[in-house]
Design a protein around this motif. Structure first.
Motif, PDB file in Angstrom:
ATOM      1  N   ILE A 251       2.781   5.011  -0.761  1.00  0.00           N
ATOM      2  CA  ILE A 251       2.306   4.618   0.572  1.00  0.00           C
ATOM      3  C   ILE A 251       1.008   3.831   0.442  1.00  0.00           C
ATOM      4  CG2 ILE A 251       1.310   5.503   2.722  1.00  0.00           C
ATOM      5  CD1 ILE A 251       3.384   7.729   2.659  1.00  0.00           C
ATOM      6  N   GLY A 252       0.117   4.301  -0.431  1.00  0.00           N
ATOM      7  CA  GLY A 252      -1.146   3.603  -0.651  1.00  0.00           C
ATOM      8  C   GLY A 252      -0.939   2.175  -1.133  1.00  0.00           C
ATOM      9  N   LYS A 253       0.051   1.969  -1.998  1.00  0.00           N
ATOM     10  CA  LYS A 253       0.332   0.616  -2.500  1.00  0.00           C
ATOM     11  C   LYS A 253       0.761  -0.325  -1.379  1.00  0.00           C
ATOM     12  CE  LYS A 253       1.589   1.346  -7.353  1.00  0.00           C
ATOM     13  NZ  LYS A 253       2.685   1.223  -8.357  1.00  0.00           N
ATOM     14  N   LEU A 254       1.544   0.202  -0.437  1.00  0.00           N
ATOM     15  CA  LEU A 254       2.005  -0.633   0.674  1.00  0.00           C
ATOM     16  C   LEU A 254       0.901  -0.865   1.702  1.00  0.00           C
ATOM     17  CD1 LEU A 254       5.619   0.762   1.285  1.00  0.00           C
ATOM     18  CD2 LEU A 254       4.916  -1.223  -0.053  1.00  0.00           C
ATOM     19  N   LEU A 255       0.017   0.110   1.840  1.00  0.00           N
ATOM     20  CA  LEU A 255      -1.095  -0.062   2.777  1.00  0.00           C
ATOM     21  C   LEU A 255      -2.141  -1.027   2.229  1.00  0.00           C
ATOM     22  CD1 LEU A 255      -1.674   3.604   4.042  1.00  0.00           C
ATOM     23  CD2 LEU A 255      -0.792   1.685   5.368  1.00  0.00           C
ATOM     24  N   TYR A 256      -2.303  -1.028   0.905  1.00  0.00           N
ATOM     25  CA  TYR A 256      -3.377  -1.827   0.300  1.00  0.00           C
ATOM     26  C   TYR A 256      -2.833  -2.634  -0.880  1.00  0.00           C
ATOM     27  CZ  TYR A 256      -5.647   1.595   3.184  1.00  0.00           C
ATOM     28  OH  TYR A 256      -5.987   2.379   4.253  1.00  0.00           O
ATOM     29  N   PRO A 257      -1.942  -3.592  -0.597  1.00  0.00           N
ATOM     30  CA  PRO A 257      -1.298  -4.366  -1.669  1.00  0.00           C
ATOM     31  C   PRO A 257      -2.254  -5.279  -2.428  1.00  0.00           C
ATOM     32  CG  PRO A 257      -0.763  -5.285   0.490  1.00  0.00           C
ATOM     33  CD  PRO A 257      -1.470  -3.993   0.740  1.00  0.00           C
ATOM     34  N   GLU A 258      -3.445  -5.518  -1.871  1.00  0.00           N
ATOM     35  CA  GLU A 258      -4.407  -6.395  -2.540  1.00  0.00           C
ATOM     36  C   GLU A 258      -5.319  -5.626  -3.491  1.00  0.00           C
ATOM     37  OE1 GLU A 258      -4.914  -9.759   0.957  1.00  0.00           O
ATOM     38  OE2 GLU A 258      -6.101  -7.931   1.081  1.00  0.00           O
ATOM     39  N   SER A 259      -5.123  -4.314  -3.576  1.00  0.00           N
ATOM     40  CA  SER A 259      -5.925  -3.491  -4.489  1.00  0.00           C
ATOM     41  C   SER A 259      -5.058  -3.049  -5.659  1.00  0.00           C
ATOM     42  CB  SER A 259      -6.476  -2.267  -3.746  1.00  0.00           C
ATOM     43  OG  SER A 259      -7.278  -2.670  -2.653  1.00  0.00           O
ATOM     44  N   ASP A 260      -5.711  -2.569  -6.710  1.00  0.00           N
ATOM     45  CA  ASP A 260      -4.986  -2.117  -7.902  1.00  0.00           C
ATOM     46  C   ASP A 260      -4.912  -0.596  -7.943  1.00  0.00           C
ATOM     47  OD1 ASP A 260      -4.591  -4.709  -8.831  1.00  0.00           O
ATOM     48  OD2 ASP A 260      -6.562  -4.735  -9.816  1.00  0.00           O
TER      49      ASP A 260
ATOM     50  N   ILE B  55       7.525   8.660   5.684  1.00  0.00           N
ATOM     51  CA  ILE B  55       8.422   8.696   4.525  1.00  0.00           C
ATOM     52  C   ILE B  55       9.650   7.830   4.777  1.00  0.00           C
ATOM     53  CG2 ILE B  55       9.977  10.193   3.202  1.00  0.00           C
ATOM     54  CD1 ILE B  55       7.866  12.397   3.481  1.00  0.00           C
ATOM     55  N   SER B  56      10.179   7.904   5.992  1.00  0.00           N
ATOM     56  CA  SER B  56      11.322   7.068   6.345  1.00  0.00           C
ATOM     57  C   SER B  56      10.960   5.589   6.246  1.00  0.00           C
ATOM     58  CB  SER B  56      11.800   7.403   7.760  1.00  0.00           C
ATOM     59  OG  SER B  56      12.868   6.569   8.142  1.00  0.00           O
ATOM     60  N   MET B  57       9.785   5.227   6.751  1.00  0.00           N
ATOM     61  CA  MET B  57       9.333   3.836   6.682  1.00  0.00           C
ATOM     62  C   MET B  57       9.119   3.411   5.233  1.00  0.00           C
ATOM     63  SD  MET B  57       8.615   1.071   8.322  1.00  0.00           S
ATOM     64  CE  MET B  57       8.366   1.551  10.045  1.00  0.00           C
ATOM     65  N   LEU B  58       8.554   4.293   4.429  1.00  0.00           N
ATOM     66  CA  LEU B  58       8.339   4.000   3.012  1.00  0.00           C
ATOM     67  C   LEU B  58       9.656   3.641   2.327  1.00  0.00           C
ATOM     68  CD1 LEU B  58       6.651   4.093   0.346  1.00  0.00           C
ATOM     69  CD2 LEU B  58       7.152   6.553   0.271  1.00  0.00           C
ATOM     70  N   ASN B  59      10.668   4.450   2.548  1.00  0.00           N
ATOM     71  CA  ASN B  59      11.967   4.201   1.919  1.00  0.00           C
ATOM     72  C   ASN B  59      12.600   2.909   2.422  1.00  0.00           C
ATOM     73  OD1 ASN B  59      11.796   6.530   0.403  1.00  0.00           O
ATOM     74  ND2 ASN B  59      12.906   7.789   1.880  1.00  0.00           N
ATOM     75  N   ARG B  60      12.446   2.633   3.709  1.00  0.00           N
ATOM     76  CA  ARG B  60      13.044   1.425   4.278  1.00  0.00           C
ATOM     77  C   ARG B  60      12.377   0.162   3.740  1.00  0.00           C
ATOM     78  NH1 ARG B  60      12.599   1.883  10.445  1.00  0.00           N
ATOM     79  NH2 ARG B  60      13.813  -0.049  10.405  1.00  0.00           N
ATOM     80  N   VAL B  61      11.054   0.201   3.610  1.00  0.00           N
ATOM     81  CA  VAL B  61      10.341  -0.966   3.087  1.00  0.00           C
ATOM     82  C   VAL B  61      10.687  -1.178   1.615  1.00  0.00           C
ATOM     83  CG1 VAL B  61       8.068  -1.910   2.528  1.00  0.00           C
ATOM     84  CG2 VAL B  61       8.446  -0.828   4.749  1.00  0.00           C
ATOM     85  N   GLU B  62      10.691  -0.094   0.855  1.00  0.00           N
ATOM     86  CA  GLU B  62      10.968  -0.221  -0.576  1.00  0.00           C
ATOM     87  C   GLU B  62      12.398  -0.684  -0.851  1.00  0.00           C
ATOM     88  OE1 GLU B  62       7.869   2.877  -2.713  1.00  0.00           O
ATOM     89  OE2 GLU B  62       9.879   3.603  -2.208  1.00  0.00           O
TER      90      GLU B  62
ATOM     91  N   ALA C 245       4.574  -1.679  10.331  1.00  0.00           N
ATOM     92  CA  ALA C 245       5.011  -0.732   9.301  1.00  0.00           C
ATOM     93  C   ALA C 245       3.810  -0.017   8.689  1.00  0.00           C
ATOM     94  CB  ALA C 245       5.799  -1.468   8.225  1.00  0.00           C
ATOM     95  N   GLN C 246       2.733  -0.759   8.459  1.00  0.00           N
ATOM     96  CA  GLN C 246       1.540  -0.143   7.873  1.00  0.00           C
ATOM     97  C   GLN C 246       0.921   0.890   8.811  1.00  0.00           C
ATOM     98  OE1 GLN C 246      -0.678  -3.762   6.827  1.00  0.00           O
ATOM     99  NE2 GLN C 246      -0.377  -3.276   4.663  1.00  0.00           N
ATOM    100  N   GLU C 247       0.976   0.637  10.106  1.00  0.00           N
ATOM    101  CA  GLU C 247       0.434   1.609  11.063  1.00  0.00           C
ATOM    102  C   GLU C 247       1.206   2.926  11.003  1.00  0.00           C
ATOM    103  OE1 GLU C 247       0.662  -0.522  14.704  1.00  0.00           O
ATOM    104  OE2 GLU C 247      -1.278  -1.523  14.451  1.00  0.00           O
ATOM    105  N   VAL C 248       2.517   2.844  10.793  1.00  0.00           N
ATOM    106  CA  VAL C 248       3.325   4.057  10.654  1.00  0.00           C
ATOM    107  C   VAL C 248       2.974   4.767   9.349  1.00  0.00           C
ATOM    108  CG1 VAL C 248       5.677   4.945  10.383  1.00  0.00           C
ATOM    109  CG2 VAL C 248       5.208   3.154  12.059  1.00  0.00           C
ATOM    110  N   LEU C 249       2.865   4.008   8.271  1.00  0.00           N
ATOM    111  CA  LEU C 249       2.547   4.585   6.962  1.00  0.00           C
ATOM    112  C   LEU C 249       1.171   5.249   6.962  1.00  0.00           C
ATOM    113  CD1 LEU C 249       3.822   1.625   4.744  1.00  0.00           C
ATOM    114  CD2 LEU C 249       4.889   3.880   4.931  1.00  0.00           C
ATOM    115  N   ALA C 250       0.226   4.648   7.682  1.00  0.00           N
ATOM    116  CA  ALA C 250      -1.152   5.150   7.681  1.00  0.00           C
ATOM    117  C   ALA C 250      -1.285   6.511   8.355  1.00  0.00           C
ATOM    118  CB  ALA C 250      -2.076   4.141   8.357  1.00  0.00           C
ATOM    119  N   LYS C 251      -0.269   6.925   9.102  1.00  0.00           N
ATOM    120  CA  LYS C 251      -0.329   8.220   9.785  1.00  0.00           C
ATOM    121  C   LYS C 251       0.069   9.383   8.879  1.00  0.00           C
ATOM    122  CE  LYS C 251       0.477   6.397  14.447  1.00  0.00           C
ATOM    123  NZ  LYS C 251       1.372   6.419  15.628  1.00  0.00           N
ATOM    124  N   TYR C 252       0.467   9.066   7.654  1.00  0.00           N
ATOM    125  CA  TYR C 252       0.834  10.123   6.710  1.00  0.00           C
ATOM    126  C   TYR C 252      -0.409  10.931   6.349  1.00  0.00           C
ATOM    127  CZ  TYR C 252       2.939  12.323   2.589  1.00  0.00           C
ATOM    128  OH  TYR C 252       3.418  13.230   1.675  1.00  0.00           O
TER     129      TYR C 252
END
Length: 340
Positions: A331-340, A203-210, A220-227
Motif C-alpha cells: 500500500i505504501g508503494k502505491l501511495l508514494y511511488p516517487e519514494s524508495d 485491501i480490495s483496492m490494492l489487489n485491483r490496482v496491482e 484510489a490513493q484516498e481509499v488506500l490511505a484509510k488503511y
C-alpha cells in the motif's frame, strides 16, 4: 371572424411561458438534463423531467426505466447537485441489475440489490441454467459490504473490461505521484466497524490496482490511505465471532496469502500507526534544528504516513521506507511511488 383574446387567455399563456422558462432554467442549473442516462439503485434510467415540487419545495427528478422488465418510475427528490449525486450515479456502476455474470463457474443474471442496514448489502443472482423445462431455476443471495467487493465475487460478462497489458499498468503507476495527507481521521475516533470496512476496502483496492483492474489515481490513493492496520481489531480473527466479523474473515482469507493472514492476526496488539499530530511535531523539531532537505529513512513505515506528511519546505528530501508487513508495504508503494 377572429375571436378576441380575453384577459384569462392572456394570463394562461403568460403562465405557460413562465413555466417553460422555469423548467429550462432548472435544466441549466443541475448536472443532468432531460434525456440523460443515469443510474439509480443499480438500475439504468433516462431522465424524463426535472421539476420543482411546489409542496415540499424540493426538486423532483423523474426517471424512466431503460431495462425491459423494469416497470418502476422513480421520483428522486433532491435539494441541489450535491444532494442529487448522493442518490444517483452519472457513470455506470461496475454491476447493475440485468448484468450477465459468471458466479462460481455458472452463468447467472443479477436480479436485485438490497440494503440490509448496518453497512450490510446483498445481491441476488439467478442461475441461467433451467431445470425441468424451465420450471426450476436456482438463485443465490450474496452478502457484501463494499461495492469494490463485487469485482471479486463476479466476472461481469455484460460489462466486460478489456484487459490491460503489463506495460500499460506500469505506465499508469509511473504517472502517479506521492499522496499528500491534508487531514486525518484519527483511528481511535472511528468505530471498529468503520476501521474494519476501511481496511477491507483498501485491501480490495490494492489487489485491483496491482492486477490492473483499476488505475492508480488520487481516488484510489484516498481509499488506500484509510488503511490503519489491525491494531485493536482482534475480533475479526476470533473464529467464534459471527456477523460482519465472520464475513471479514472470509474476505481476508480469500484476498490474503496464508502468511499475510497470520501476520495480520498477530499484529492486533502491535499494529498502530503514528498519528499526524505526532509526525507534524517531529518535523517541526527537525525544522527548528535547521533541517531543510536530505535523506530520510523510515525503518518501520507502515503505509507511509511520515512521507504523506512531509512539509513542503522539505519536499526535496529523498525518502527511504522499510516495512516488513507485505500488505502495508505494498500500500505504501502505491501511495508514494516517487519514494524508495
Amino acid at each position: 371572424e377572429p375571436l378576441q383574446a380575453t384577459l384569462f387567455d392572456y394570463l394562461k399563456e403568460k403562465e405557460e411561458v413562465e413555466l417553460n422558462e422555469k423548467e429550462d432554467s432548472l435544466s441549466d442549473e443541475f448536472v443532468v438534463k432531460e434525456g440523460d442516462t443515469v443510474y439509480f439503485n443499480h438500475e439504468e434510467y433516462k431522465v424524463r423531467e426535472i421539476s420543482k415540487n411546489q409542496i415540499t419545495g424540493r426538486n423532483d427528478l423523474w426517471l424512466e426505466p431503460a431495462r425491459q422488465g423494469n416497470h418502476q418510475i422513480p421520483i428522486v427528490a433532491f435539494i441541489d447537485n450535491e444532494d442529487l449525486l448522493r442518490q444517483i450515479n452519472l457513470e455506470r456502476p461496475e454491476f447493475i441489475i440485468g448484468d450477465e455474470v459468471k458466479y462460481k463457474g455458472k452463468d447467472c443474471t443479477i436480479t436485485r440489490f438490497d440494503d440490509m442496514g448496518n453497512n450490510l448489502k446483498t445481491v441476488t443472482v439467478k442461475d441461467n441454467t433451467e431445470y425441468l423445462g424451465g420450471m426450476i431455476t436456482g438463485t443465490d443471495v450474496i452478502p457484501y459490504y463494499k461495492e469494490s467487493e463485487l469485482g471479486k465475487i463476479f466476472e461481469n460478462l455484460t460489462n466486460a473490461k478489456p484487459e490491460k497489458t503489463f506495460e500499460e499498468i506500469e505506465i499508469k503507476k509511473n504517472e502517479a505521484h506521492n499522496f499528500k495527507i491534508t487531514e486525518e481521521t484519527l483511528p481511535q475516533k472511528l468505530s471498529p466497524s468503520e476501521r474494519l470496512n476501511n481496511n477491507l476496502e483498501a485491501i480490495s483496492m490494492l489487489n485491483r490496482v496491482e492486477s490492473g483492474e483499476r488505475e492508480l489515481d488520487i481516488t484510489a490513493q484516498e481509499v488506500l490511505a484509510k488503511y490503519v492496520g489491525w491494531g485493536g481489531l482482534s475480533e475479526v480473527f476470533d473464529e467464534s465471532r459471527e456477523g460482519q466479523w465472520k464475513e471479514a474473515r472470509a474476505f481476508l482469507k480469500d484476498n490474503l496469502s496464508q502468511a499475510e493472514y497470520e501476520v495480520a492476526r498477530e499484529s492486533t496488539l502491535t499494529s498502530f500507526y503514528t498519528p499526524k499530530t505526532v509526525i507534524d511535531g517531529i518535523y517541526k523539531t527537525l525544522s527548528g534544528m535547521g533541517f531543510k532537505q536530505g535523506n530520510i529513512l523510515e525503518p518501520s513505515m507502515g503505509v507511509g504516513n511520515f512521507i504523506g506528511n512531509l512539509p513542503d519546505e522539505m519536499s526535496k528530501s529523498k525518502f527511504y521506507g522499510v516495512e516488513l508487513d507485505s500488505v502495508s508495504g505494498r500500500i505504501g508503494k502505491l501511495l508514494y511511488p516517487e519514494s524508495d
